[in-house]
Motif scaffolding. Structure first.
Motif: not given
Length: 178
Positions: A109, A152, A161
């Motif tokens: 992010y 995630r 992830g």
């Protein structure tokens, strides 16, 4: 009748269990937990053994019978041994670190994600990719692990992830080339 609820709960030597009319308190070397018992359930104790019985034979009483037994058993395990969940971060550039007591995740992010654990839960990070969550309350440990994973979750194409240690991700085939 609940098969789980009929099982006896054996109390280890170093655990103290205090039963009031509607409250059970379990004390051990790691801490103390309490649980309020439903009025549909009756508790019998004798010499390091706890048995739960239903007062009525309704469907709700049957469901709460097994649930109460599982929760009390988890409380006894928690104050004696504790619970632990392990999360693994996969992905290029994905990492985690501790800042004081809070967990900071850098997972693709534009900003780092901070997660503050409750007081009785401890988080530690190894090799920037392994996260260990430990505590005495099984429900809280599982909830914090699920919260961290939900930041995630693993995706099915590359497997990137945050996933649980033993979790397998069903992989999908990407686009077919011409």
């Amino acid at each position: 009748m609940s098969r789980i609820g009929r099982k006896e709960i054996i109390i280890p030597d170093n655990i103290e269990v205090i039963i009031n009319t509607s409250q059970i308190v379990v004390k051990g070397k790691r801490g103390q937990l309490s649980y309020s018992i439903s009025e549909l359930i009756e508790i019998e104790t004798n010499n390091k053994i706890i048995k739960l019985k239903q007062k009525k034979t309704t469907q709700k009483a049957q469901a709460i019978h097994g649930l109460s037994r599982s929760i009390i058993n988890n409380m006894i395990q928690g104050v004696s041994k504790g619970f632990e969940k392990k999360l693994v971060i996969q992905g290029v550039g994905y990492r985690s670190q501790m800042e004081g007591k809070s967990l900071v995740l850098n997972i693709g992010y534009s900003h780092p994600v901070k997660i503050e654990p409750p007081e009785d839960i401890s988080i530690r990070v190894e090799n920037n990719t392994n996260i260990f969550i430990t505590g005495i309350d099984k429900e809280k440990v599982g909830q914090i692990a699920a919260t961290i994973r939900s930041v995630r979750p693993p995706e099915p194409y590359k497997g990137k992830g945050i996933r649980y240690e033993n979790e397998t991700i069903k992989r999908k085939v990407g686009k077919a080339g011409k």
